[in-house]
Design a protein around this motif. Structure first.
Motif: not given
Length: 152
Positions: A1-14, A38-49
């Motif tokens: 995954m590229c850096t923007p993907f990781k940053h955006i995913l991290g921002d979503f988690i925060e 893909l980010q939505e799927s990962i976050l849902r797999d992590m248990g976020y609603d």
């Protein structure tokens, strides 16, 4: 995954950890157009609603379709005129927050008493968080900027 993907995913988690319940993803010029799914799927797999507004693929119907999708996801019972008024106030708040942040970053190093800018910034952000209409946003911004200038 590229850096923007990781940053955006991290921002979503925060954002989710801070209490957000709606996430917004707009497209990008590369694979970022697919990353929202893909980010939505990962976050849902992590248990976020949460609700996800993913506009990376475009919505049929242009701006009207985009607005209808937002209302359907965020609050299907909201009156459209009220929604437009609130959206404009939200945009105004974002502009004022950017302006205040720029001022803070440009001037915080020149404060006369250590910590005054940090305290003023925290108070400003708290006031903006509690603002619910354009009048309150403008008043919070006016007071926050005046406080920062006086306290420095």
């Amino acid at each position: 995954m590229c850096t923007p993907f990781k940053h955006i995913l991290g921002d979503f988690i925060e954002a989710l950890e801070a209490g957000a319940d709606v996430l917004v993803q707009f497209g990008g010029p590369c694979r970022l157009g697919y990353y929202g799914e893909l980010q939505e799927s990962i976050l849902r797999d992590m248990g976020y609603d949460f609700a996800m507004l993913n506009f990376s693929g475009g919505i049929e119907g242009g701006w009207i379709g985009w607005a209808k999708q937002c209302l359907r996801v965020v609050n299907p019972d909201i009156a459209v005129p009220h929604a437009i008024k609130q959206l404009l106030a939200c945009g105004d708040m974002a502009t004022k927050l950017d302006e205040a942040r720029d001022f803070y970053l440009a001037n915080a190093g020149f404060e006369h008493e250590r910590g005054t800018f940090r305290r003023a910034w925290t108070s400003y952000v708290d006031s903006m968080r509690s603002a619910t209409c354009d009048r309150e946003i403008n008043e919070a911004h006016r007071q926050g900027m005046a406080s920062t200038i006086i306290d420095s």
